[in-house]
Design a protein around this motif. Structure first.
Motif, PDB file in Angstrom:
ATOM      1  N   GLU A 179     -20.724 -17.276   6.692  1.00  0.00           N
ATOM      2  CA  GLU A 179     -20.442 -16.037   5.968  1.00  0.00           C
ATOM      3  C   GLU A 179     -20.179 -14.866   6.915  1.00  0.00           C
ATOM      4  O   GLU A 179     -20.450 -13.710   6.594  1.00  0.00           O
ATOM      5  N   SER A 180     -19.676 -15.158   8.106  1.00  0.00           N
ATOM      6  CA  SER A 180     -19.361 -14.082   9.062  1.00  0.00           C
ATOM      7  C   SER A 180     -18.085 -13.375   8.635  1.00  0.00           C
ATOM      8  O   SER A 180     -17.113 -14.003   8.235  1.00  0.00           O
ATOM      9  N   PHE A 181     -18.096 -12.059   8.701  1.00  0.00           N
ATOM     10  CA  PHE A 181     -16.965 -11.238   8.281  1.00  0.00           C
ATOM     11  C   PHE A 181     -15.926 -11.198   9.406  1.00  0.00           C
ATOM     12  O   PHE A 181     -16.230 -10.836  10.543  1.00  0.00           O
ATOM     13  N   LEU A 182     -14.663 -11.565   9.069  1.00  0.00           N
ATOM     14  CA  LEU A 182     -13.597 -11.616  10.074  1.00  0.00           C
ATOM     15  C   LEU A 182     -12.542 -10.544   9.882  1.00  0.00           C
ATOM     16  O   LEU A 182     -11.851 -10.181  10.822  1.00  0.00           O
ATOM     17  N   GLY A 183     -12.391 -10.034   8.668  1.00  0.00           N
ATOM     18  CA  GLY A 183     -11.393  -8.994   8.438  1.00  0.00           C
ATOM     19  C   GLY A 183     -10.831  -9.077   7.035  1.00  0.00           C
ATOM     20  O   GLY A 183     -11.454  -9.630   6.114  1.00  0.00           O
ATOM     21  N   TYR A 184      -9.627  -8.541   6.871  1.00  0.00           N
ATOM     22  CA  TYR A 184      -8.958  -8.543   5.570  1.00  0.00           C
ATOM     23  C   TYR A 184      -7.503  -8.962   5.764  1.00  0.00           C
ATOM     24  O   TYR A 184      -6.866  -8.627   6.771  1.00  0.00           O
ATOM     25  N   VAL A 185      -6.986  -9.693   4.789  1.00  0.00           N
ATOM     26  CA  VAL A 185      -5.556  -9.933   4.686  1.00  0.00           C
ATOM     27  C   VAL A 185      -5.107  -9.316   3.368  1.00  0.00           C
ATOM     28  O   VAL A 185      -5.807  -9.417   2.354  1.00  0.00           O
ATOM     29  N   GLY A 186      -3.972  -8.638   3.406  1.00  0.00           N
ATOM     30  CA  GLY A 186      -3.549  -7.918   2.215  1.00  0.00           C
ATOM     31  C   GLY A 186      -2.063  -8.031   1.953  1.00  0.00           C
ATOM     32  O   GLY A 186      -1.260  -8.306   2.846  1.00  0.00           O
ATOM     33  N   VAL A 187      -1.705  -7.820   0.687  1.00  0.00           N
ATOM     34  CA  VAL A 187      -0.323  -7.818   0.240  1.00  0.00           C
ATOM     35  C   VAL A 187      -0.093  -6.543  -0.549  1.00  0.00           C
ATOM     36  O   VAL A 187      -0.932  -6.147  -1.366  1.00  0.00           O
ATOM     37  N   GLY A 188       1.021  -5.868  -0.290  1.00  0.00           N
ATOM     38  CA  GLY A 188       1.296  -4.616  -0.980  1.00  0.00           C
ATOM     39  C   GLY A 188       2.699  -4.573  -1.555  1.00  0.00           C
ATOM     40  O   GLY A 188       3.623  -5.201  -1.036  1.00  0.00           O
ATOM     41  N   GLU A 189       2.839  -3.817  -2.639  1.00  0.00           N
ATOM     42  CA  GLU A 189       4.137  -3.579  -3.242  1.00  0.00           C
ATOM     43  C   GLU A 189       4.267  -2.095  -3.547  1.00  0.00           C
ATOM     44  O   GLU A 189       3.280  -1.425  -3.847  1.00  0.00           O
ATOM     45  N   PRO A 190       5.498  -1.556  -3.473  1.00  0.00           N
ATOM     46  CA  PRO A 190       5.684  -0.136  -3.779  1.00  0.00           C
ATOM     47  C   PRO A 190       5.285   0.178  -5.224  1.00  0.00           C
ATOM     48  O   PRO A 190       5.440  -0.650  -6.114  1.00  0.00           O
ATOM     49  N   ILE A 191       4.774   1.384  -5.401  1.00  0.00           N
ATOM     50  CA  ILE A 191       4.424   1.829  -6.756  1.00  0.00           C
ATOM     51  C   ILE A 191       5.636   1.729  -7.685  1.00  0.00           C
ATOM     52  O   ILE A 191       5.519   1.390  -8.861  1.00  0.00           O
ATOM     53  N   ALA A 192       6.840   1.999  -7.130  1.00  0.00           N
ATOM     54  CA  ALA A 192       8.049   1.976  -7.954  1.00  0.00           C
ATOM     55  C   ALA A 192       8.282   0.614  -8.593  1.00  0.00           C
ATOM     56  O   ALA A 192       8.862   0.515  -9.672  1.00  0.00           O
ATOM     57  N   THR A 193       7.837  -0.457  -7.943  1.00  0.00           N
ATOM     58  CA  THR A 193       8.011  -1.804  -8.498  1.00  0.00           C
ATOM     59  C   THR A 193       7.297  -1.934  -9.833  1.00  0.00           C
ATOM     60  O   THR A 193       7.823  -2.508 -10.792  1.00  0.00           O
ATOM     61  N   PHE A 194       6.087  -1.394  -9.908  1.00  0.00           N
ATOM     62  CA  PHE A 194       5.330  -1.463 -11.156  1.00  0.00           C
ATOM     63  C   PHE A 194       5.907  -0.511 -12.201  1.00  0.00           C
ATOM     64  O   PHE A 194       5.958  -0.825 -13.384  1.00  0.00           O
ATOM     65  N   LEU A 195       6.369   0.667 -11.748  1.00  0.00           N
ATOM     66  CA  LEU A 195       6.895   1.648 -12.687  1.00  0.00           C
ATOM     67  C   LEU A 195       8.135   1.124 -13.398  1.00  0.00           C
ATOM     68  O   LEU A 195       8.382   1.444 -14.569  1.00  0.00           O
ATOM     69  N   ASP A 196       8.952   0.326 -12.709  1.00  0.00           N
ATOM     70  CA  ASP A 196      10.134  -0.246 -13.345  1.00  0.00           C
ATOM     71  C   ASP A 196       9.743  -1.133 -14.525  1.00  0.00           C
ATOM     72  O   ASP A 196      10.387  -1.101 -15.582  1.00  0.00           O
ATOM     73  N   LYS A 197       8.685  -1.919 -14.346  1.00  0.00           N
ATOM     74  CA  LYS A 197       8.216  -2.761 -15.452  1.00  0.00           C
ATOM     75  C   LYS A 197       7.700  -1.911 -16.601  1.00  0.00           C
ATOM     76  O   LYS A 197       7.944  -2.205 -17.776  1.00  0.00           O
ATOM     77  N   PHE A 198       6.979  -0.841 -16.257  1.00  0.00           N
ATOM     78  CA  PHE A 198       6.449   0.032 -17.306  1.00  0.00           C
ATOM     79  C   PHE A 198       7.592   0.660 -18.099  1.00  0.00           C
ATOM     80  O   PHE A 198       7.524   0.794 -19.325  1.00  0.00           O
ATOM     81  N   ASP A 199       8.660   1.068 -17.408  1.00  0.00           N
ATOM     82  CA  ASP A 199       9.790   1.703 -18.079  1.00  0.00           C
ATOM     83  C   ASP A 199      10.447   0.751 -19.079  1.00  0.00           C
ATOM     84  O   ASP A 199      10.903   1.172 -20.144  1.00  0.00           O
ATOM     85  N   GLU A 200      10.502  -0.530 -18.732  1.00  0.00           N
ATOM     86  CA  GLU A 200      11.091  -1.501 -19.646  1.00  0.00           C
ATOM     87  C   GLU A 200      10.318  -1.556 -20.958  1.00  0.00           C
ATOM     88  O   GLU A 200      10.910  -1.537 -22.055  1.00  0.00           O
ATOM     89  N   TYR A 201       9.002  -1.610 -20.872  1.00  0.00           N
ATOM     90  CA  TYR A 201       8.196  -1.676 -22.085  1.00  0.00           C
ATOM     91  C   TYR A 201       8.145  -0.334 -22.814  1.00  0.00           C
ATOM     92  O   TYR A 201       8.096  -0.289 -24.035  1.00  0.00           O
ATOM     93  N   LYS A 202       8.185   0.750 -22.045  1.00  0.00           N
ATOM     94  CA  LYS A 202       8.207   2.059 -22.687  1.00  0.00           C
ATOM     95  C   LYS A 202       9.496   2.233 -23.481  1.00  0.00           C
ATOM     96  O   LYS A 202       9.506   2.788 -24.581  1.00  0.00           O
ATOM     97  N   SER A 203      10.622   1.759 -22.941  1.00  0.00           N
ATOM     98  CA  SER A 203      11.899   1.845 -23.646  1.00  0.00           C
ATOM     99  C   SER A 203      11.902   0.968 -24.897  1.00  0.00           C
ATOM    100  O   SER A 203      12.491   1.322 -25.911  1.00  0.00           O
TER     101      SER A 203
END
Length: 499
Positions: A179-203
């Motif tokens: 259980e030794s802590f080694l660090g973090y691995v992460g994945v990121g996406e621009p906020i705009a990517t999610f907003l595009d999906k929201f706009d589709e459902y909002k429309s």
């Protein structure tokens, strides 16, 4: 017929025509009024029905929407978990000394393959490596997310990062043996990517989203004026609609709030993976009255505004077109003409049925210059080459950058001799160029391929034959000029013109 009878008939015909005219005008007026009333009534009924139907659709579609949003959020999380548990980064995670260049290249490949930003933060080195090529130390007071993650000690975290281009990152804790802590691995996406999906459902459905974390901070939203522009998320309690003491911010399901002069009903669902909540804001019946009252006015104003914008846009587009044509025909680095301009000039020469030499110049071992001295020096070499080409060729010749370290020159001429002589003179000038980097002279040479022919032939054929001559020059040791005649099967493979 007597004159009196004629006058009477004329008078009666005029009265009949007037009655017909008045009747037609009245009928037309009634028709217009009826059409307007029908339009207004049907529009109001349609609006009311649409709003009612829309609310029903929204309520029936809550579960599918939640599923879709969860999939959009969990997709990058699954990737991060996969990276943390796979062998792709194992050698770097457990290494005493990290080969940073190799690691950054590996992260870059992962980004290109999966279409997301990838990072690796290692506790042993206290360094963070990004797929965009950056690497930096994890210093307390500078990299906030890492030390907040250490304090919270969660296996999975979601946080905002990259102030210049806000991304939503999904961080997975890496744990080794014991259980030794080694660090973090992460994945990121621009906020705009999610907003595009929201706009589709909002429309489609007309409702809005608020994603709230365990501290009641708004991480994602479909409201344009609440979009996060830095790494610090606004608090839900900062919104007037949620500031009332009567509202329990920890349980907002079925609550009604008024935002932007509109009433919404809230549906809430928990996203357990991040300890988030999704607040779905559905407009209530108040929306029907608002839409009904403002429809016609908004339609007229929208039409007038759109017409004005279109007229202004058309004028601006015309002006932009002229400026764009000028800038689009010039290579930004060297100031020479670009490929598009060369092709246009070739068409002009074709109309004149001109004879010409197509000269292709390619810098020798240019990649080695970039690798040895860096791309800044490489750019200076390209600029220096462009200046020499402009000086050596005549005013009527067309000198342009074809791409990379390759240049093409169109030399109107009645024979190949002129193009060969100018190419050889330019070759000598380039070979004697004085370019220095870090106190050392950069050895610069170039190979030339010359093709003589008529502009009536397609440009691709002449350039292709000049390329063949250029490749022969490369094969024969570089730093030389080789010419070919388009109309002859005999090439001048071993020709090297004197200045």
């Amino acid at each position: 017929m007597s004159p009196e009878m004629s006058k009477w008939r004329f008078y009666m015909d005029r009265r009949l025509d007037t009655r017909r005219y008045l009747k037609s005008r009245a009928f037309l007026l009634v028709l217009i009024v009826a059409l307007i009333c029908t339009f207004v009534i049907t529009t109001i009924c349609a609006i009311n029905n649409i709003v009612v139907e829309q609310n029903q659709i929204q309520q029936k579609s809550v579960t599918p929407v939640f599923d879709l949003v969860n999939r959009e959020l969990l997709k990058p999380l699954y990737l991060a978990e996969s990276f943390a548990n796979s062998f792709a980064l194992e050698s770097e995670i457990y290494a005493e000394h990290v080969d940073e260049d190799a690691l950054l290249k590996k992260l870059e490949k992962m980004e290109k393959r999966f279409g997301v930003t990838v990072f690796l933060a290692l506790e042993k080195q206290r360094r963070q490596y990004m797929s965009d090529g950056r690497a930096f130390d994890l210093n307390e007071g500078e990299v906030y997310w890492y030390f907040e993650a250490l304090q919270e000690d969660k296996a999975i975290m979601a946080d905002l990062g990259q102030a210049e281009d806000i991304h939503l990152f999904f961080d997975v804790k890496i744990v080794g043996e014991g259980e030794s802590f080694l660090g973090y691995v992460g994945v990121g996406e621009p906020i705009a990517t999610f907003l595009d999906k929201f706009d589709e459902y909002k429309s489609q459905y007309g409702y809005d989203f608020l994603f709230v974390d365990d501290r009641n901070e708004i991480v994602l939203t479909s409201f344009a004026d609440l979009i996060i522009i830095d790494q610090f998320a606004p608090s839900l309690s900062d919104l007037g609609a949620f500031s009332s003491r009567d509202i329990d911010l920890r349980n907002l399901d079925s609550e009604t709030v008024v935002m932007r002069n509109e009433e919404y009903m809230i549906s809430e669902i928990a996203i357990q993976e991040f300890d988030w909540r999704l607040l779905l804001l559905t407009p209530t019946e108040m929306r029907k009255a608002t839409v009904t009252k403002t429809l016609l006015l908004n339609a007229f104003m929208t039409f007038a505004l759109v017409a004005s914008i279109l007229a202004a846009s058309y004028a601006l587009l015309l002006q932009y077109k002229f400026s764009l044509e000028s800038s689009s025909l010039t290579d930004s680095l060297t100031g020479l003409s670009n490929r598009s301009f060369l092709e246009r000039q070739y068409i002009r020469l074709r109309k004149k049925q001109a004879m010409l030499c197509v000269v292709v110049c390619d810098l020798d071992r240019f990649k080695s210059i970039n690798d040895t001295y860096g791309h800044n020096v490489g750019d200076e070499v390209l600029k220096h080459t462009a200046n020499i080409l402009k000086k050596q060729f005549r005013e009527g010749d067309v000198v342009g950058r074809w791409g990379g370290e390759e240049f093409v020159i169109l030399v109107p001429s009645k024979s190949a001799d002129l193009g060969i002589k100018i190419a050889e003179r330019t070759r000598q000038e380039l070979a004697s160029a004085q370019i220095y980097a870090d106190g050392q002279r950069v050895q610069l040479t170039a190979s030339f391929g010359v093709c003589f022919g008529s502009a009536e032939k397609p440009m691709a054929k002449l350039v292709g034959m000049a390329d063949v001559a250029l490749y022969q020059a490369k094969d024969q040791g570089r730093n030389r000029v080789i010419a070919k005649d388009f109309y002859s099967t005999v090439s001048m493979d071993n020709f090297r013109a004197s200045a």
